[in-house]
Design a protein around this motif. Sequence first.
Motif, mmCIF file in Angstrom:
data_model
loop_
_atom_site.group_PDB
_atom_site.id
_atom_site.type_symbol
_atom_site.label_atom_id
_atom_site.label_comp_id
_atom_site.label_asym_id
_atom_site.label_seq_id
_atom_site.Cartn_x
_atom_site.Cartn_y
_atom_site.Cartn_z
ATOM 1 N N ARG A 261 17.159 8.527 36.494
ATOM 2 C CA ARG A 261 17.031 9.433 35.358
ATOM 3 C C ARG A 261 17.821 8.852 34.193
ATOM 4 O O ARG A 261 19.006 8.575 34.306
ATOM 5 C CB ARG A 261 17.586 10.818 35.727
ATOM 6 C CG ARG A 261 17.442 11.871 34.634
ATOM 7 C CD ARG A 261 15.982 12.203 34.375
ATOM 8 N NE ARG A 261 15.817 13.584 33.904
ATOM 9 C CZ ARG A 261 16.006 13.969 32.640
ATOM 10 N NH1 ARG A 261 16.378 13.103 31.722
ATOM 11 N NH2 ARG A 261 15.834 15.239 32.301
ATOM 12 N N ARG A 262 17.110 8.644 33.082
ATOM 13 C CA ARG A 262 17.795 8.260 31.847
ATOM 14 C C ARG A 262 18.010 9.546 31.073
ATOM 15 O O ARG A 262 17.102 10.341 30.920
ATOM 16 C CB ARG A 262 16.928 7.312 31.017
ATOM 17 C CG ARG A 262 16.574 6.038 31.729
ATOM 18 C CD ARG A 262 15.667 5.178 30.881
ATOM 19 N NE ARG A 262 16.398 4.556 29.770
ATOM 20 C CZ ARG A 262 15.829 3.691 28.924
ATOM 21 N NH1 ARG A 262 14.548 3.394 29.024
ATOM 22 N NH2 ARG A 262 16.527 3.136 27.962
ATOM 23 N N SER A 263 19.222 9.748 30.602
ATOM 24 C CA SER A 263 19.502 10.982 29.882
ATOM 25 C C SER A 263 20.712 10.793 28.990
ATOM 26 O O SER A 263 21.055 9.682 28.610
ATOM 27 C CB SER A 263 19.718 12.129 30.863
ATOM 28 O OG SER A 263 19.877 13.353 30.181
ATOM 29 N N ARG A 264 21.326 11.925 28.691
ATOM 30 C CA ARG A 264 22.506 11.949 27.833
ATOM 31 C C ARG A 264 23.691 12.319 28.702
ATOM 32 O O ARG A 264 23.615 13.240 29.523
ATOM 33 C CB ARG A 264 22.276 13.014 26.755
ATOM 34 C CG ARG A 264 23.439 13.343 25.887
ATOM 35 C CD ARG A 264 23.028 14.365 24.835
ATOM 36 N NE ARG A 264 22.736 15.688 25.406
ATOM 37 C CZ ARG A 264 23.666 16.570 25.745
ATOM 38 N NH1 ARG A 264 24.948 16.286 25.603
ATOM 39 N NH2 ARG A 264 23.329 17.736 26.239
ATOM 40 N N HIS B 281 12.204 10.328 22.360
ATOM 41 C CA HIS B 281 13.010 10.524 23.570
ATOM 42 C C HIS B 281 14.199 9.567 23.504
ATOM 43 O O HIS B 281 14.279 8.594 24.247
ATOM 44 C CB HIS B 281 12.156 10.271 24.820
ATOM 45 C CG HIS B 281 12.772 10.834 26.055
ATOM 46 N ND1 HIS B 281 12.233 10.667 27.301
ATOM 47 C CD2 HIS B 281 13.893 11.572 26.227
ATOM 48 C CE1 HIS B 281 13.008 11.270 28.194
ATOM 49 N NE2 HIS B 281 14.021 11.817 27.561
ATOM 50 N N VAL B 282 15.120 9.908 22.621
ATOM 51 C CA VAL B 282 16.172 8.948 22.269
ATOM 52 C C VAL B 282 17.159 8.702 23.411
ATOM 53 O O VAL B 282 17.552 7.565 23.669
ATOM 54 C CB VAL B 282 16.875 9.370 20.950
ATOM 55 C CG1 VAL B 282 17.538 10.727 21.089
ATOM 56 C CG2 VAL B 282 17.855 8.331 20.489
ATOM 57 N N ASN B 283 17.560 9.776 24.112
ATOM 58 C CA ASN B 283 18.434 9.586 25.278
ATOM 59 C C ASN B 283 17.564 9.564 26.528
ATOM 60 O O ASN B 283 17.707 10.384 27.439
ATOM 61 C CB ASN B 283 19.470 10.707 25.375
ATOM 62 C CG ASN B 283 20.496 10.614 24.263
ATOM 63 O OD1 ASN B 283 21.073 9.566 24.018
ATOM 64 N ND2 ASN B 283 20.714 11.711 23.562
ATOM 65 N N GLY B 284 16.649 8.626 26.569
ATOM 66 C CA GLY B 284 15.715 8.551 27.679
ATOM 67 C C GLY B 284 14.936 7.265 27.565
ATOM 68 O O GLY B 284 15.504 6.213 27.344
ATOM 69 N N CYS B 285 13.592 7.380 27.654
ATOM 70 C CA CYS B 285 12.788 6.162 27.645
ATOM 71 C C CYS B 285 12.671 5.533 26.265
ATOM 72 O O CYS B 285 12.190 4.410 26.123
ATOM 73 C CB CYS B 285 11.401 6.445 28.218
ATOM 74 S SG CYS B 285 10.373 7.450 27.129
ATOM 75 N N VAL C 207 9.477 13.279 31.761
ATOM 76 C CA VAL C 207 10.660 14.121 31.872
ATOM 77 C C VAL C 207 10.492 15.380 31.035
ATOM 78 O O VAL C 207 10.059 15.313 29.889
ATOM 79 C CB VAL C 207 11.912 13.345 31.393
ATOM 80 C CG1 VAL C 207 13.017 14.294 30.957
ATOM 81 C CG2 VAL C 207 12.408 12.415 32.479
ATOM 82 N N THR D 40 18.469 18.355 23.291
ATOM 83 C CA THR D 40 19.529 17.404 22.943
ATOM 84 C C THR D 40 19.287 16.019 23.531
ATOM 85 O O THR D 40 19.999 15.075 23.223
ATOM 86 C CB THR D 40 20.909 17.904 23.409
ATOM 87 O OG1 THR D 40 20.906 18.019 24.835
ATOM 88 C CG2 THR D 40 21.238 19.244 22.788
ATOM 89 N N GLU D 41 18.274 15.898 24.398
ATOM 90 C CA GLU D 41 17.938 14.588 24.936
ATOM 91 C C GLU D 41 16.990 13.861 23.975
ATOM 92 O O GLU D 41 16.709 12.683 24.148
ATOM 93 C CB GLU D 41 17.272 14.775 26.312
ATOM 94 C CG GLU D 41 17.515 13.639 27.273
ATOM 95 C CD GLU D 41 16.918 13.911 28.646
ATOM 96 O OE1 GLU D 41 17.576 14.594 29.445
ATOM 97 O OE2 GLU D 41 15.812 13.437 28.926
ATOM 98 N N PRO E 186 23.957 7.873 25.631
ATOM 99 C CA PRO E 186 22.898 7.664 26.620
ATOM 100 C C PRO E 186 23.438 7.009 27.892
ATOM 101 O O PRO E 186 24.390 6.233 27.842
ATOM 102 C CB PRO E 186 21.924 6.695 25.929
ATOM 103 C CG PRO E 186 22.435 6.459 24.563
ATOM 104 C CD PRO E 186 23.841 6.941 24.506
#
Lengths: 109, 188
Positions: B140-143, A58-62, A11, A16-17, B148
Amino acid sequence: MLILRCPYCGVSGEETEFHAGGEAHLKRFGPGSSDAEFEAYLFQRENPKGVHFERWRHVNGCGKWFHAARCTATLEVFGTYPAQSTEPPADLRKAISAKRPGWKWREFS
Amino acid sequence: MSDPATPLNGAHYAGYVTIAEAAPRGMITLRGDLGDKGFAKVVKAVTGLALPGQREFAAKGDFAVAWMSPDELLVLCTYDRANAVVADLTAQLGDLHSLAVNVSDARALIEITGDDAREVLAKLAPVDLSPGAFGPGQIRRSRLAQVPAAFWMTDTGFQLVCFRSVADYVFEALSTVAQPGSRVGALV
Ligand SMILES: [Zn+2]
């Protein structure tokens, strides 16, 4: 605003993600090390204007940790690479040299 | 079996898109080495679905499998069967380094439906949601605002999963940006 590409999920996300995790490639000095080594490990950090290497997550993600090379003056991101790296990859260093000839960061150049 | 108490108690909001809690769904976190052939074989045997590629979402019958990271999948199944599917996965994975956990009650599942579903989601997530950049078959993983979340597309819009503890926050945030009269119309 930084745009970082996570090397694990691919990604390209905005800052901020992610979450910044401090300086990259620190060598840990623990029990048995000298006071000077321990102090340096705990407190002494680079503070460059220009090329810098950091850890990001990638805290707000994988959720994975990775490394990023960027310019602190322009916020240009030169590249990202996996956490399982003890030094910046050669091709990335070459790419940085093309953009910032003569750059030096700790023992890397 | 008693009726499941869903995080949002079936909440529903009709704005310029509809925000609604989805019916209870089985959700399983499955961790392991996605590069291991044995792992992929078990996923196929249990769900009938091939291992999804990076950031892919695949559905067939009662099952769906989503790529969460290089060592994590989200497996969707019927709510009632989640524990049985976990047991099946665990038994078939055997000695393979892996972990399957039923997280159905630890997550909230929300549906965003309507022609402007992309826009409503794009108001809260820092993600390019134009049709050329994101489409069916992807996750899609996101904010989402401050928390989250992960989402994928359906025939009518999106399904979104978030932690149960922030279900109210996510529902209210989505409802707020879906208020009638707040359509931007820039995303086509
Ligand atoms: Zn990632």
